[in-house]
Design a protein around this motif. Structure first.
Motif, mmCIF file in Angstrom:
data_model
loop_
_atom_site.group_PDB
_atom_site.id
_atom_site.type_symbol
_atom_site.label_atom_id
_atom_site.label_comp_id
_atom_site.label_asym_id
_atom_site.label_seq_id
_atom_site.Cartn_x
_atom_site.Cartn_y
_atom_site.Cartn_z
ATOM 1 N N VAL A 36 3.019 4.378 -0.916
ATOM 2 C CA VAL A 36 3.073 5.192 -2.126
ATOM 3 C C VAL A 36 4.409 5.924 -2.162
ATOM 4 O O VAL A 36 4.796 6.560 -1.183
ATOM 5 N N GLY A 37 5.118 5.825 -3.267
ATOM 6 C CA GLY A 37 6.376 6.543 -3.417
ATOM 7 C C GLY A 37 7.572 5.670 -3.076
ATOM 8 O O GLY A 37 7.440 4.468 -2.794
ATOM 9 N N GLN B 6 3.072 6.866 6.402
ATOM 10 C CA GLN B 6 1.943 6.216 5.732
ATOM 11 C C GLN B 6 1.523 5.014 6.555
ATOM 12 O O GLN B 6 1.758 3.874 6.161
ATOM 13 N N GLU C 192 0.818 -1.214 0.000
ATOM 14 C CA GLU C 192 0.000 0.000 0.000
ATOM 15 C C GLU C 192 0.852 1.263 0.000
ATOM 16 O O GLU C 192 0.321 2.363 -0.190
#
Lengths: 164, 175
Positions: free
Chosen positions: A139-140, A153, A137
């Protein structure tokens, strides 16, 4: 210590594949053109004078303002010749791709996944290019210099309304 | 003499029994585990406090001991383990990583296990000395004896007398 490796590279690749070579603290290094990354590695593993049969490490460096932005760094060792070399390949931010080395040294598999996970470099032809340390999950790519230091996150946090 | 007797409350007796029979679930993720082993081994001997029994199923444990760094990726597993434990249950955060994230202030580490689950006792140190661990355990035992704790089930009813265990309710938040 292993000047023979650089000599062999310059002997074999004469069309600009080897951009730069050097030696620092007794360790030889070469900067390889990105398009020839796989061919150079194939050669270094199989050539009788180099025999770099052991994959030591593969990682990435984010130089940020420099172009090309990323350096993929590869360390190799020869169990037979007892010598080692370090290879660099520059990867741009707009097209962060480079050939995979898994067919050459299977040990590169998880290292390339790590470099992909943390820096976002795509290794073309990799059999299973998924994140390896961060969760799917996420991101980045957190080790890029422009990833915000304070950014979090979380997957789960306490529910403030819940009585535990 | 012939006849002696001793009076107590059911609450005090139950809490006394609970504090001397803590079954731990060691959630060991990092280097603090070595110090946890030292605390459990004969020299420091957690067993003196009735807490010698590590149960490797959360369903059999009373006390979740979080020993080491909790990463964001691991946090859902920790939450699930806590949810699987039966009431009454208590949580000890062992070392600075479990308490606050410690020196890991980055994208991957949860800043303290209390972001995920409630924690009763925080033991600082990197890693904590076994003496600190014993001190923390005794603090938890005091809390249990006093009937405190995030998940301590009160056995005092609103009417003020002891009630059967089947009808007990969790304390309200902050209670």
């Amino acid at each position: 210590m292993a000047q023979v490796i650089l000599d062999r590279l310059k002997e074999r690749f004469t069309a600009g594949e080897i951009l730069e070579t050097g030696s620092q603290h007794g360790n030889e290094w070469a900067r390889v053109r990105r398009e020839d990354w796989r061919a150079v590695c194939d050669f270094l593993r199989d050539d009788g004078a180099t025999k770099l049969n052991m994959f030591i490490d593969l990682t990435c460096v984010d130089r940020f303002v420099r172009e090309p932005r990323f350096d993929v760094v590869l360390h190799l060792y020869s169990l037979e010749k007892k010598h080692r070399v370090r290879l660099y390949a520059g990867v741009t931010e707009e097209d962060p791709t480079i050939d995979t080395l898994v067919p050459v040294w299977p040990g590169a598999n998880w290292f390339e996944r790590e470099a992909y996970d943390l820096y976002g470099v795509r290794f073309q032809g990799h059999p299973d290019l998924r994140r390896i340390l961060m969760y799917p999950e996420f991101v980045g790519h957190p080790l890029r210099k422009d990833y915000p230091k304070e950014k979090r996150q979380p997957l789960v946090r306490r529910d403030p309304g819940r009585v535990d | 003499m012939g006849f002696e007797f001793h009076t107590t409350q059911l609450k005090a007796a139950t809490n006394w029994a609970r504090k001397f029979s803590l079954f731990q679930y060691p959630f060991v993720t990092a280097c603090c585990g070595m110090e946890f082993m030292a605390s459990a081994a004969p020299k420091y001997d957690l067993a003196r406090f009735g807490a010698e029994f590590p149960r490797f199923s959360p369903r059999q444990a009373d006390c979740l001991v979080i020993v080491g760094t909790i990463t964001e990726r691991q946090a859902p597993a920790l939450r699930r383990i806590y949810d699987q434990m039966c009431e009454p249950k208590w949580v000890i955060a062992f070392g600075v990583c479990a308490s606050t994230g410690g020196f890991y202030q980055n994208y991957s580490v949860t800043p303290g296990a209390d972001q995920i689950i409630p924690v009763d006792v925080y033991i600082p140190g990197c890693p904590p000395r076994p003496e600190q661990v014993l001190d923390g355990l005794m603090m938890l035992m005091d809390r249990i004896q006093r009937g405190e704790g995030h998940s301590q089930i009160t056995i005092e009813s609103e009417k003020g007398y002891d009630v059967p265990l089947a009808s007990i309710k969790p304390l309200q938040k902050g209670g």
